[in-house]
Design an enzyme around this catalytic site. Structure first.
Site, PDB file in Angstrom:
ATOM      1  N   SER A  26       0.820  -1.222   0.000  1.00  0.00           N
ATOM      2  CA  SER A  26       0.000   0.000   0.000  1.00  0.00           C
ATOM      3  C   SER A  26       0.849   1.266   0.000  1.00  0.00           C
ATOM      4  CB  SER A  26      -0.925   0.019   1.224  1.00  0.00           C
ATOM      5  OG  SER A  26      -0.165   0.022   2.427  1.00  0.00           O
ATOM      6  N   HIS A 159     -39.241  23.630  -8.277  1.00  0.00           N
ATOM      7  CA  HIS A 159     -39.449  22.711  -9.400  1.00  0.00           C
ATOM      8  C   HIS A 159     -38.849  23.261 -10.698  1.00  0.00           C
ATOM      9  CE1 HIS A 159     -42.281  20.481  -6.856  1.00  0.00           C
ATOM     10  NE2 HIS A 159     -42.768  21.653  -6.507  1.00  0.00           N
ATOM     11  N   SER A 280     -15.012  24.062 -27.356  1.00  0.00           N
ATOM     12  CA  SER A 280     -15.295  22.787 -28.003  1.00  0.00           C
ATOM     13  C   SER A 280     -14.236  22.507 -29.062  1.00  0.00           C
ATOM     14  CB  SER A 280     -16.685  22.825 -28.646  1.00  0.00           C
ATOM     15  OG  SER A 280     -16.851  21.761 -29.563  1.00  0.00           O
ATOM     16  N   LYS A 286     -18.620  27.627 -28.781  1.00  0.00           N
ATOM     17  CA  LYS A 286     -18.952  27.105 -27.460  1.00  0.00           C
ATOM     18  C   LYS A 286     -18.119  27.748 -26.346  1.00  0.00           C
ATOM     19  CE  LYS A 286     -21.373  24.294 -26.420  1.00  0.00           C
ATOM     20  NZ  LYS A 286     -21.090  22.840 -26.409  1.00  0.00           N
ATOM     21  N   ASN A 288     -17.940  26.458 -22.465  1.00  0.00           N
ATOM     22  CA  ASN A 288     -18.468  25.382 -21.628  1.00  0.00           C
ATOM     23  C   ASN A 288     -18.146  25.574 -20.145  1.00  0.00           C
ATOM     24  OD1 ASN A 288     -19.417  24.036 -23.933  1.00  0.00           O
ATOM     25  ND2 ASN A 288     -17.451  23.007 -24.231  1.00  0.00           N
ATOM     26  N   GLU A 293     -19.467  21.525 -14.116  1.00  0.00           N
ATOM     27  CA  GLU A 293     -19.860  20.159 -14.449  1.00  0.00           C
ATOM     28  C   GLU A 293     -18.988  19.132 -13.728  1.00  0.00           C
ATOM     29  OE1 GLU A 293     -21.462  21.295 -18.930  1.00  0.00           O
ATOM     30  OE2 GLU A 293     -19.511  20.337 -18.678  1.00  0.00           O
ATOM     31  N   TYR A 320      -8.262  -5.304  14.674  1.00  0.00           N
ATOM     32  CA  TYR A 320      -7.767  -4.871  13.364  1.00  0.00           C
ATOM     33  C   TYR A 320      -7.888  -6.005  12.355  1.00  0.00           C
ATOM     34  CZ  TYR A 320      -4.857  -3.036   9.647  1.00  0.00           C
ATOM     35  OH  TYR A 320      -4.408  -2.605   8.429  1.00  0.00           O
ATOM     36  N   GLN A 325      -6.667  -1.536   5.465  1.00  0.00           N
ATOM     37  CA  GLN A 325      -5.657  -0.948   4.580  1.00  0.00           C
ATOM     38  C   GLN A 325      -6.317  -0.090   3.506  1.00  0.00           C
ATOM     39  OE1 GLN A 325      -2.211  -3.305   2.992  1.00  0.00           O
ATOM     40  NE2 GLN A 325      -3.231  -2.981   1.019  1.00  0.00           N
ATOM     41  N   LYS A 328      -7.599   4.258   3.491  1.00  0.00           N
ATOM     42  CA  LYS A 328      -6.863   5.466   3.121  1.00  0.00           C
ATOM     43  C   LYS A 328      -7.109   5.886   1.679  1.00  0.00           C
ATOM     44  CE  LYS A 328      -3.708   3.191   5.136  1.00  0.00           C
ATOM     45  NZ  LYS A 328      -4.598   2.551   6.129  1.00  0.00           N
TER      46      LYS A 328
END
Length: 466
Positions: A26, A159, A280, A286, A288, A293, A320, A325, A328
């Site tokens: 790890s 709404h 784009s 465009k 964006n 997003e 444990y 492991q 994290k």
């Protein structure tokens, strides 16, 4: 002893299989804990000195080498072998190679179980503090923009339909209060991480005379463990931080969604700054809202990581287990996403340009005055449901005829209800409607000014407490 052998390898006669090493390693993730592991090692060395297990010269040597390792790590010259099991074995191995017998003695009275829990709590405490600071920066940006638009009219929505007139300042302050609650949750997560498990050992403490309270104090923890088995198994603090970060991501997603809507051609309430938008590859026209997003998309990943963390810990028996492991990678990911999105959304909001004329025109359209007119009738003794029906009928007639209420003659208004007065129409203009909502928490300019001040007070108190 082979210096590259696993630290747990004493009872084994054969080397671990290479596939096992790949599965259990790890170091690529938990190397982030190295500064904390070194701090804990220094504190533990001093505890061993108090217990008569290390001499003063040995402790000084450990502290010096820990400082050297930290400097090398920050300079990029200390790099673990990819096959190193984890950061804890890496630190111990480096100290053993550099200090010989003293390095081999440093692990007395502790386990990787209580060590990893201590490191992760220290990391979580700092991570919560970083997120609090970044939330505070975004709240201040929202407050600054809200101050600029305390009287800038816009429609409020339910709404996603135009509902009642409000102001842009009021709307931005609403997002600020959601983030202020995020700060409260992050503060709670930081407090939850402030309990020191070092001294719990593998699960049942140690026979060595080591004072957990002294170590906890040196590391800045407020309390130490009550039960050693619980101390090494507990990941509630990590779940608290993950939840706080995930919900912060949800709030950023909602703010991002509104930016996407406001900057669309259909709304055209706001324009993105060049520095905070993209184009784009095919369509030259465009602009964006990628930042907004991505805030939406990364909130989904955060929710998934929170779910993964909860799912991982739910079936683990005490104490444990190696499953932990994986905590994290999940926790580091969710915090990193929240940090980057907070930074990016702060820059995005700071640079938006708002079309206040278009927003004001939208605030005055689509019958946003209807509730106000019904409430006028209520003040003249009409039951609200009756008033609602009267005004609803009026709105339907105006829609069919393509007119607005200002186009009605006095007689036409009274035809719907004799208690309606010509002067009522003048009071339905969006500025008057907003000003009339002067109660606590309302959108009237003086109330929004109070809300901005309250947000700044909340931010000051939270950052000061850190």
């Amino acid at each position: 002893m082979d210096e590259r052998a696993p630290l747990w390898g004493g009872r084994f006669t054969g080397a671990p299989d290479s596939d096992l090493i790949r599965l259990t390693t790890s170091i690529g993730v938990d190397i982030a804990l190295l500064p904390y592991d070194l701090a804990v090692t220094k504190a533990h060395a001093r505890a061993l000195e108090k217990a008569g297990l290390l001499g003063g010269d040995e402790v000084a040597a450990v502290e010096d080498k820990c400082d050297v390792l930290l400097d090398e790590f920050r300079a990029g010259t200390l790099r673990p072998d990819p096959d190193e099991e984890d950061v804890h074995s890496f630190v111990e191995r480096e100290l053993t190679e550099r200090l010989g017998e003293t390095g081999r003695r440093i692990h007395a009275g502790r386990s990787r179980n209580d060590l990893v829990a201590t490191d992760l709590r220290l990391w979580s405490r700092d991570a919560a503090g970083r997120l609090i600071a970044k939330c505070a920066q975004l709240i201040e940006t929202l407050c600054s923009r809200a101050e600029q638009h305390i009287e800038s009219l816009m429609p409020g929505y339910t709404h996603l339909q135009r509902a009642q007139p409000v102001t842009l300042g009021f709307h931005l302050a609403a997002h600020g209060f959601a983030l202020a609650r995020d700060i409260e949750r992050l503060e709670a997560a930081r407090r939850a991480a402030a309990n020191c498990p070092l001294g719990a050992g593998a699960l049942a403490t140690s026979t060595l005379d080591i004072d957990p309270g002294a170590v906890a104090g040196e590391l800045g923890f407020q309390t130490t463990f009550d039960n050693a088995m619980d101390a090494v198994a507990d990941r509630d603090f990590a779940c608290d931080l993950a939840y706080a970060a995930a919900l912060c991501g949800v709030h950023l997603s909602r703010l991002g969604e509104e930016v996407v809507l406001w900057t669309s051609s259909e709304f055209a309430f706001a324009r993105l700054d060049d520095a905070w938008s993209t184009g784009s590859s095919m369509m030259p026209q465009k602009r964006n809202p990628d930042v907004a997003e991505l805030a939406r998309g990364r909130a989904a990943a955060g929710i998934g990581e929170l779910t993964g963390l909860l799912g991982m810990v739910k079936g683990i028996p005490l104490a444990y287990n190696r499953d932990l492991q994986e905590d994290k990678a999940l926790l580091f990911g969710i915090v990193a996403r929240a940090e980057s999105c907070l930074e990016a959304m702060t820059g995005l909001i700071a640079t938006l340009t708002f079309d206040t004329e278009r927003m004001e025109a939208a605030a005055a359209s689509a019958g946003t005055w209807a509730t106000d007119l019904a409430e006028r009738l209520v003040t003249r003794g009409v039951a609200f449901r009756d008033a609602h029906e009267v005004v609803g009928t009026l709105v339907a007639e105006l829609e069919r005829s393509g007119r607005d209420i200002v186009d009605l003659a006095a007689g036409e208004l009274a035809r719907h209800d004799p208690r309606l007065e010509p002067s009522d129409v003048q009071g339905l203009a969006a500025p008057a409607a907003v000003a009339a909502r002067n109660g606590p928490g309302g959108p009237a300019p003086e109330r929004v000014t109070e809300q901005i001040a309250e947000l700044r007070t909340l931010v000051r108190s939270s950052t000061a407490s850190g």
